[in-house]
Scaffold this active site. Structure first.
Site, PDB file in Angstrom:
ATOM      1  N   SER A 168       0.809  -1.305  -0.021  1.00  0.00           N
ATOM      2  CA  SER A 168       0.160   0.127   0.008  1.00  0.00           C
ATOM      3  C   SER A 168       0.878   1.154  -0.002  1.00  0.00           C
ATOM      4  O   SER A 168       1.580   1.402  -0.981  1.00  0.00           O
ATOM      5  CB  SER A 168      -0.991  -0.083   1.320  1.00  0.00           C
ATOM      6  OG  SER A 168      -1.876   1.062   1.155  1.00  0.00           O
TER       7      SER A 168
ATOM      8  N   HIS B 255      -8.324   1.496  -0.613  1.00  0.00           N
ATOM      9  CA  HIS B 255      -8.205   0.568  -1.564  1.00  0.00           C
ATOM     10  C   HIS B 255      -9.861   0.199  -1.711  1.00  0.00           C
ATOM     11  O   HIS B 255     -10.295  -1.107  -1.971  1.00  0.00           O
ATOM     12  CB  HIS B 255      -7.666  -0.788  -1.129  1.00  0.00           C
ATOM     13  CG  HIS B 255      -6.149  -0.396  -0.734  1.00  0.00           C
ATOM     14  ND1 HIS B 255      -5.205   0.077  -1.817  1.00  0.00           N
ATOM     15  CD2 HIS B 255      -5.355  -0.211   0.373  1.00  0.00           C
ATOM     16  CE1 HIS B 255      -4.254   0.350  -1.450  1.00  0.00           C
ATOM     17  NE2 HIS B 255      -4.306   0.210   0.146  1.00  0.00           N
TER      18      HIS B 255
END
Length: 316
Positions: free
Chosen positions: A92, A202
């Protein structure tokens, strides 16, 4: 032949005092990175890293630059010892530090992107009331079904936001829908941990943020990777600057495929992983994905010294 990957952590690895021990090893890092970041961002990021409380780090617009900056400082220490990776990847947020390590982004440009990313996500999260949770012990297909049921029951959005390892999946979305999934998963025998991320990372809820973020990406200079780079978005190799731009653009709304990224590295012969930055979350995930892998963490001065010793011994 041993191949080494440097892997970079994301939000959730932040902690009070991170980076402070590094200054005892390399006092020059204070000016090279931390104070430069203070000037660029206009916030006391150095003080927040070294002296801030856990509450100070709850805002993703602060926590994300802090984790990114500390990861870069650790990377600089490793490189100062003559250590370089055979490949890099990031989880991430960690993908930004990986891009710097691979020579794709200049670090101050990456810092601006990280700060903007955190601000955009925090804004969306505050407006809609978001939550994120890690679910341990359920198959992804079962969790996707629970997300669909939660959407139908609450009228809110919740989605699978990432696979951290085969038995740990993250869901992200609006608070009531995430709570519905958490309750269903718990009833099914799973262990559920709420995550303090400060936004619906996300997930499709960040579609509007993705559009604004893309404008900044287009104006930023990207280069082809000088070090082999694996994307946490696709789980595959990134070989061009254009592919790196696409990975960052889609990262906001696409799930993290960390299991796939680690398996891709392993398939290339990587059997040693160094978690570069604060925390030891990624090290634990790698061990679950690849039990035979050699994993080193660098979140304390002692752990960093051990990692340097182990890596140096095998490169002599």
């Amino acid at each position: 032949m041993t191949r080494t990957a440097f892997v970079f952590p994301g939000q959730g690895s932040e902690c009070a005092g991170m980076g402070r021990e590094l200054l005892a090893l390399r006092p020059d890092l204070a000016d090279t990175y931390y104070r430069t970041a203070d000037d660029l961002l206009g916030i006391p990021l150095a003080r927040l890293c070294w002296e801030g409380s856990a509450k100070d780090l709850e805002d993703p617009a602060v926590a994300q630059p802090a984790v990114f900056l500390t990861s870069l400082a650790v990377l600089e220490v490793l490189r100062g010892e003559g250590l370089e990776p055979d490949a890099v990847a990031g989880h991430s947020l960690g993908e930004y530090a990986a891009l710097v390590a691979a020579g794709v982004l200049e670090w101050t440009e990456a810092l601006w992107l990280v700060r903007l990313r955190g601000e955009l996500v925090a804004t969306v999260g505050d407006r809609i009331g978001s939550a994120t949770a890690a679910v341990i012990g359920l198959r992804r297909t079962d969790l996707a079904r629970m997300c669909a049921e939660a959407r139908a029951a609450t009228g809110e959005v919740v989605e699978v936001a990432g696979e951290n390892e085969p038995r740990q999946t993250v869901v992200s979305g609006q608070a009531d829908a995430v709570a519905h999934v958490a309750a269903a998963a718990g009833a099914a025998g799973a262990r559920v941990a709420r995550l303090r991320t400060g936004g619906p990372f996300h997930s499709s809820l960040l579609g509007e943020a993705e559009a604004e973020f893309t404008e900044t990406l287009i104006a930023t200079e990207f280069r082809d990777p000088a070090v082999p780079l694996v994307s946490g978005v696709t789980g595959g190799w990134v070989t061009t600057a254009a592919e790196a731009v696409v990975a960052l653009r889609t990262q906001l709304t696409s799930p993290v495929r960390w299991t796939g990224a680690v398996e891709t590295l392993a398939a290339s012969g990587t059997d040693r992983f160094v978690e570069v930055g604060p925390g030891q979350v990624l090290g634990a995930l790698v061990r679950r994905i690849l039990p035979a892998a050699h994993v080193h963490t660098t979140h304390t001065a002692d752990r960093l010294a051990r990692a340097v010793g182990a890596l140096t011994a095998t490169t002599v």
